[in-house]
Design an enzyme around this catalytic site. Structure first.
Site, mmCIF file in Angstrom:
data_model
loop_
_atom_site.group_PDB
_atom_site.id
_atom_site.type_symbol
_atom_site.label_atom_id
_atom_site.label_comp_id
_atom_site.label_asym_id
_atom_site.label_seq_id
_atom_site.Cartn_x
_atom_site.Cartn_y
_atom_site.Cartn_z
ATOM 1 N N ILE A 145 3.657 -6.848 -6.675
ATOM 2 C CA ILE A 145 4.774 -7.663 -6.196
ATOM 3 C C ILE A 145 6.075 -6.966 -6.580
ATOM 4 O O ILE A 145 6.265 -6.592 -7.732
ATOM 5 C CB ILE A 145 4.731 -9.079 -6.801
ATOM 6 C CG1 ILE A 145 3.472 -9.820 -6.336
ATOM 7 C CG2 ILE A 145 5.989 -9.870 -6.436
ATOM 8 C CD1 ILE A 145 3.262 -11.163 -7.010
ATOM 9 N N CYS A 175 3.244 1.500 -10.070
ATOM 10 C CA CYS A 175 4.099 0.504 -10.723
ATOM 11 C C CYS A 175 4.565 0.946 -12.108
ATOM 12 O O CYS A 175 4.990 0.121 -12.918
ATOM 13 C CB CYS A 175 3.392 -0.844 -10.802
ATOM 14 S SG CYS A 175 2.869 -1.476 -9.198
#
Length: 230
Positions: A145, A175
């Site tokens: 996300i 990430c």
């Protein structure tokens, strides 16, 4: 709550290159700035292979970037480098958080809960991890996300690994998390999935759960952009 408040327009765009999807998001955000009554939207799609990174001075997760086999975009979301491509469901909610309590933390947790509930519907048990935005299965990450918030209107969103090749993640530090293993619905369940079918399931869930995000509070004055991500 008034039914008009919970309206959410969902679009399935199929396979879409990143630049076109970004331009469409920008267009919708601009419309919502001009007309606060413009419906919140959710874009669901797949991307052609691409890497993205948030606007951060720390570019170490790209491992230099020159070796990347696909285009790279620096975008206005939070977070480090990630990969998007075929077999991955992208979700771009464009939602006015002034109608949702102006609470970015609540919004991120709402996205995580939707994805966890979606996966549970396919018999896959997932969870969140403390201090790490996204959705996990044990030590493996199945959904990332990364959001941007401009004048309290969200853009960007989530990437759920449904099926297909995960090897492009090996070219970066996904990430920015060292030694992370990426997984997918296909790997975890041991069977094939269609991104379009999973998108249809997510659409139903989002329409049902959007009321959980809403608040009856009146919108506050516009403030500066914000970013958050994995």
């Amino acid at each position: 709550m008034n039914a008009a408040v919970v309206d959410l327009h969902v679009r399935w765009l199929g396979r879409t290159n990143f630049a076109n999807a970004l331009a469409l998001q920008e267009e919708i955000v601009a419309k919502k700035r001009e007309d606060p009554s413009h419906l919140d939207e959710l874009l669901l799609l797949e991307h052609e292979p691409v890497y993205t990174i948030g606007r951060t001075p720390d570019q170490s997760s790209l491992l230099g970037a020159a070796h990347l086999p696909h285009p790279l975009f620096a975008i206005n979301r939070g977070g480090q480098a990630t990969y998007h491509g075929p077999g991955q469901l992208m979700g771009y909610p464009i939602i006015d958080l002034r109608r949702c309590g102006q609470d970015l933390h609540k919004y991120l947790r709402w996205l995580e809960r939707l994805l966890i509930e979606l996966l549970a519907g396919y018999g896959i048990t997932a969870s969140r991890r403390k201090s790490l935005t996204g959705v996990w299965i044990g030590n493996c990450k199945i959904a990332s996300i990364g959001v941007g918030v401009r004048h309290w209107v969200t853009m960007h969103g989530f990437a759920l690994n449904v099926c297909g090749d995960l090897s492009p993640f090996d070219q970066i530090v996904p990430c920015g998390i060292n030694n992370v293993t990426m997984t997918s619905m296909e790997k975890e369940a041991g069977r094939a999935f269609s991104v379009a079918d999973v998108a249809a399931s997510f659409e139903k869930l989002a329409l049902d759960r959007i009321s959980h995000l809403r608040t009856a509070a009146e919108p506050e004055p516009i403030s500066a952009p914000q970013m958050q991500g994995t």
